[in-house]
Design an enzyme around this catalytic site. Structure first.
Site, PDB file in Angstrom:
ATOM      1  N   SER A   1      21.471 108.918  42.470  1.00  0.00           N
ATOM      2  CA  SER A   1      22.905 109.340  42.589  1.00  0.00           C
ATOM      3  C   SER A   1      23.817 108.407  42.049  1.00  0.00           C
ATOM      4  CB  SER A   1      23.229 109.532  44.137  1.00  0.00           C
ATOM      5  OG  SER A   1      22.759 108.426  44.826  1.00  0.00           O
TER       6      SER A   1
ATOM      7  N   ASN B   1      21.633 105.118  55.717  1.00  0.00           N
ATOM      8  CA  ASN B   1      22.156 106.432  56.153  1.00  0.00           C
ATOM      9  C   ASN B   1      23.596 106.223  56.717  1.00  0.00           C
ATOM     10  OD1 ASN B   1      19.819 107.299  55.671  1.00  0.00           O
ATOM     11  ND2 ASN B   1      19.056 107.688  57.555  1.00  0.00           N
TER      12      ASN B   1
ATOM     13  N   THR C   1      57.838 143.368  48.560  1.00  0.00           N
ATOM     14  CA  THR C   1      56.578 143.713  49.275  1.00  0.00           C
ATOM     15  C   THR C   1      55.732 144.589  48.405  1.00  0.00           C
ATOM     16  OG1 THR C   1      57.562 145.433  50.870  1.00  0.00           O
ATOM     17  CG2 THR C   1      57.647 143.275  51.737  1.00  0.00           C
ATOM     18  N   HIS C   2      54.809 144.475  48.371  1.00  0.00           N
ATOM     19  CA  HIS C   2      53.877 145.331  47.514  1.00  0.00           C
ATOM     20  C   HIS C   2      54.273 145.060  46.221  1.00  0.00           C
ATOM     21  CE1 HIS C   2      52.390 147.486  51.463  1.00  0.00           C
ATOM     22  NE2 HIS C   2      53.877 147.201  51.561  1.00  0.00           N
TER      23      HIS C   2
ATOM     24  N   ASN D   1      52.686 130.413  26.579  1.00  0.00           N
ATOM     25  CA  ASN D   1      51.948 130.961  27.634  1.00  0.00           C
ATOM     26  C   ASN D   1      51.936 129.992  28.650  1.00  0.00           C
ATOM     27  OD1 ASN D   1      50.776 133.091  26.047  1.00  0.00           O
ATOM     28  ND2 ASN D   1      49.108 131.666  25.170  1.00  0.00           N
TER      29      ASN D   1
ATOM     30  N   GLU E   1      48.262 129.013  35.063  1.00  0.00           N
ATOM     31  CA  GLU E   1      47.061 129.765  35.027  1.00  0.00           C
ATOM     32  C   GLU E   1      45.733 129.114  35.361  1.00  0.00           C
ATOM     33  OE1 GLU E   1      46.571 132.261  31.542  1.00  0.00           O
ATOM     34  OE2 GLU E   1      48.635 131.719  31.072  1.00  0.00           O
TER      35      GLU E   1
ATOM     36  N   TYR F   1      19.535 112.515  59.228  1.00  0.00           N
ATOM     37  CA  TYR F   1      19.876 112.523  57.932  1.00  0.00           C
ATOM     38  C   TYR F   1      18.811 113.075  57.040  1.00  0.00           C
ATOM     39  CZ  TYR F   1      20.521 110.663  53.276  1.00  0.00           C
ATOM     40  OH  TYR F   1      20.975 110.797  51.759  1.00  0.00           O
TER      41      TYR F   1
ATOM     42  N   GLN G   1      23.078 113.886  50.013  1.00  0.00           N
ATOM     43  CA  GLN G   1      23.435 113.121  48.714  1.00  0.00           C
ATOM     44  C   GLN G   1      24.321 114.042  48.036  1.00  0.00           C
ATOM     45  OE1 GLN G   1      20.881 110.316  47.166  1.00  0.00           O
ATOM     46  NE2 GLN G   1      20.474 111.614  45.292  1.00  0.00           N
TER      47      GLN G   1
ATOM     48  N   LYS H   1      28.423 114.698  47.727  1.00  0.00           N
ATOM     49  CA  LYS H   1      29.613 113.704  46.877  1.00  0.00           C
ATOM     50  C   LYS H   1      30.327 114.596  45.749  1.00  0.00           C
ATOM     51  CE  LYS H   1      26.949 109.901  48.460  1.00  0.00           C
ATOM     52  NZ  LYS H   1      26.205 111.188  48.994  1.00  0.00           N
TER      53      LYS H   1
HETATM   54  N1  ARG Z   1      22.174 108.148  48.312  1.00  0.00           N
HETATM   55  C1  ARG Z   1      21.944 108.406  49.438  1.00  0.00           C
HETATM   56  C2  ARG Z   1      22.969 109.468  49.898  1.00  0.00           C
HETATM   57  O1  ARG Z   1      23.905 109.479  49.013  1.00  0.00           O
HETATM   58  C3  ARG Z   1      21.923 107.229  50.405  1.00  0.00           C
HETATM   59  C4  ARG Z   1      21.342 107.393  51.652  1.00  0.00           C
HETATM   60  C5  ARG Z   1      19.785 107.320  51.432  1.00  0.00           C
HETATM   61  N2  ARG Z   1      19.335 107.385  52.510  1.00  0.00           N
HETATM   62  C6  ARG Z   1      17.935 107.562  52.513  1.00  0.00           C
HETATM   63  N3  ARG Z   1      17.385 107.548  53.740  1.00  0.00           N
HETATM   64  N4  ARG Z   1      17.313 107.956  51.448  1.00  0.00           N
HETATM   65  O2  ARG Z   1      23.038 110.031  50.863  1.00  0.00           O
END
Ligand code: ARG
Length: 459
Positions: free
Chosen positions: A25, A112, A157-158, A287, A292, A319, A324, A327
């Site tokens: 990640s 975690n 309205t409408h 435009n 838009e 967890y 992950q 994000k």
């Molecule tokens: N990169 C992981 C995330 O974004 C971090 C936590 C990972 N924890 C694990 N036990 N693999 O969630």
């Protein structure tokens, strides 16, 4: 040489390259780096205060993290895919820089609770930035509205002409929507601003930690009270994205109106050239690309909301790696909102209003028909009968191709004997606006007062 996997002691073979790339990640979560460092400093400080690590270790950790921070800011930090995520990248570099103290940082902590903390710190920061941007947009709306409490346009309205309103009144409707959007973000912030650290992997930790101490250092309002919940739920991110989807929805509606108003068929406003583009084939085109795109980008934020809800649904406690995936939707929601709010405030400030076009449109659709009905009611006619009489008058005017105010008094009296010479004041656009003289109504003095209240609320 390749980095040794952090958990290699347990494994008989290295993780496959394809799997490494699939599970890494760091390509996106490096965005959390500054918050990761902030969280680590607070954690280390607590470990030292509780005699879990030495003061020497704490000082080494702080020094190392300080240097890493500088390297990141300078763009010199080398992110490694082999080290999976932002947390392991920073920890590895720290260990290279300060040795064993770096290896002690992760005592009593898991990625975690670490990642949950980072995301909350990030989001809190971004919410504060977004609140500022909403205020700036609200303030641009107030500046424009203040000039147009007497600028009359048709209210719809409408999408059919309904009753005359002032342009300021219309703008102030969006001020109210944004006010609620800001309130929602402030409320969401309360639930974001809780500390997960100390939950460790899921069950808490056997070290004598002080979670409240870390919460204080990081400016959290308190700690997450259940360790399983702390590491597993992303409801705060979902809630934020829902707030974001509503902001975009409001701006999308506004955009739709700007687009309509700028069309020559309406011609109510002009949007400054710097917010528009031309056509590669039609030389006459201008435009409204920005509104838009705002309307279009609403789709992606709504999509992120559904993505996060779907991500959470069906996950057992605690967890799971699924998280992950929180994000990118979250980052993109923040990015889209930030850019959109910023550009919107500028665009509103650059709007050119065409009061004549608004006025002539308000004169076209029998916008004061309700005023005539209300006039008759005030003269003693039951509302339903008044409604019927006015409908007949509108039909008459339509056949003749004129406005209600152009019909002579004798002719008007065919529809009701209650009609007298004072009716023409009621049929005027100004009279119609002025009569809606209560809080929330479109009378110019009421809207002016609303603008004053709004300004005070931003101060
Ligand atoms: N990169 C992981 C995330 O974004 C971090 C936590 C990972 N924890 C694990 N036990 N693999 O969630």
């Amino acid at each position: 040489m390749q980095d040794k996997d952090t958990w290699s002691g347990r494994f008989a073979e290295p993780v496959a390259e394809l799997v490494k790339r699939y599970t890494a990640s760091v390509g996106f979560d490096h965005k959390l780096a500054m918050f990761d460092i902030q969280g680590s400093v607070a954690h280390a400080q607590m470990l030292a205060a509780c005699n879990i690590i030495s003061v020497q270790d704490l000082n080494d950790i702080k020094r190392g993290l300080g240097q890493i921070e500088n390297e990141i800011i300078a763009g010199e930090f080398v992110w490694s895919l082999d080290l999976e995520d932002v947390h392991l990248n920073i920890e590895k570099r720290l260990t290279t820089l300060v040795g064993d103290a770096g290896k002690r940082l992760h005592t009593g902590r898991s990625r975690n609770d670490q990642v949950a903390t980072d995301v909350r710190l990030y989001l809190r920061h971004e919410i504060d930035g977004l609140l500022e941007l909403i205020r700036a947009l609200q303030s641009a709306l107030l500046d424009l509205a203040a000039q147009h409490t007497h600028t009359i346009m048709p209210g719809f309205t409408h999408l059919q002409v309904a009753q005359p309103i002032s342009f300021a009144h219309h703008l102030m409707a969006y001020f109210e929507m944004l006010k609620r959007d800001a309130e929602r973000l402030q409320d969401c912030r309360k639930r974001v601003n809780r500390l997960p650290l100390g939950a460790a992997a899921l069950a808490g930790t056997s070290y004598p930690i002080k979670r409240e101490y870390v919460a204080d250092l990081l400016g959290f309002d308190g700690v997450c009270e259940n360790s399983l919940d702390a590491v597993s739920d992303r409801d705060f991110a979902i809630e934020f994205t829902a707030c974001g989807a509503l902001i975009m929805t409001h701006l999308s509606r506004f955009s739709e109106e700007l687009i309509l108003w700028m069309s020559p068929r309406f011609g109510f406003i002009d949007i400054a050239d710097r917010f528009c583009t031309g056509s590669s084939i039609m030389p006459q085109k201008k435009n409204p690309d920005v509104p838009e795109l705002v309307r279009g980008k609403t789709g992606r934020v709504n999509g992120h909301l559904v993505a996060l809800l779907t991500l959470m649904k069906g996950q057992p406690l605690a967890y799971n790696k699924d998280n992950q995936e929180d994000k990118e939707p979250l980052f993109d929601t923040v990015e889209t909102l930030t850019q959109t709010l910023r550009i919107y405030a500028d665009m509103i400030a650059g709007i050119k209003v065409k009061p004549e076009a608004m006025r002539s449109a308000a004169l076209q659709g029998y916008a004061t028909a309700t005023d005539l009905a209300d006039y008759l009611v005030k003269k003693g006619l039951p509302f339903r009968d008044a409604h019927e009489a006015v409908a007949q008058a509108v039909r008459f005017a339509e056949q003749r191709g004129c406005d209600l105010g152009d019909i002579s008094i004798a002719e008007l009296q065919q529809f009701s004997t209650h009609i007298a010479g004072d009716v023409y004041q009621v049929l005027s656009l100004e009279g119609s606006l002025a009569s809606r003289d209560h809080i929330g109504g479109t009378a110019p003095n009421q809207v002016a007062a609303a603008i004053v209240r709004a300004r005070n609320s931003l101060a």
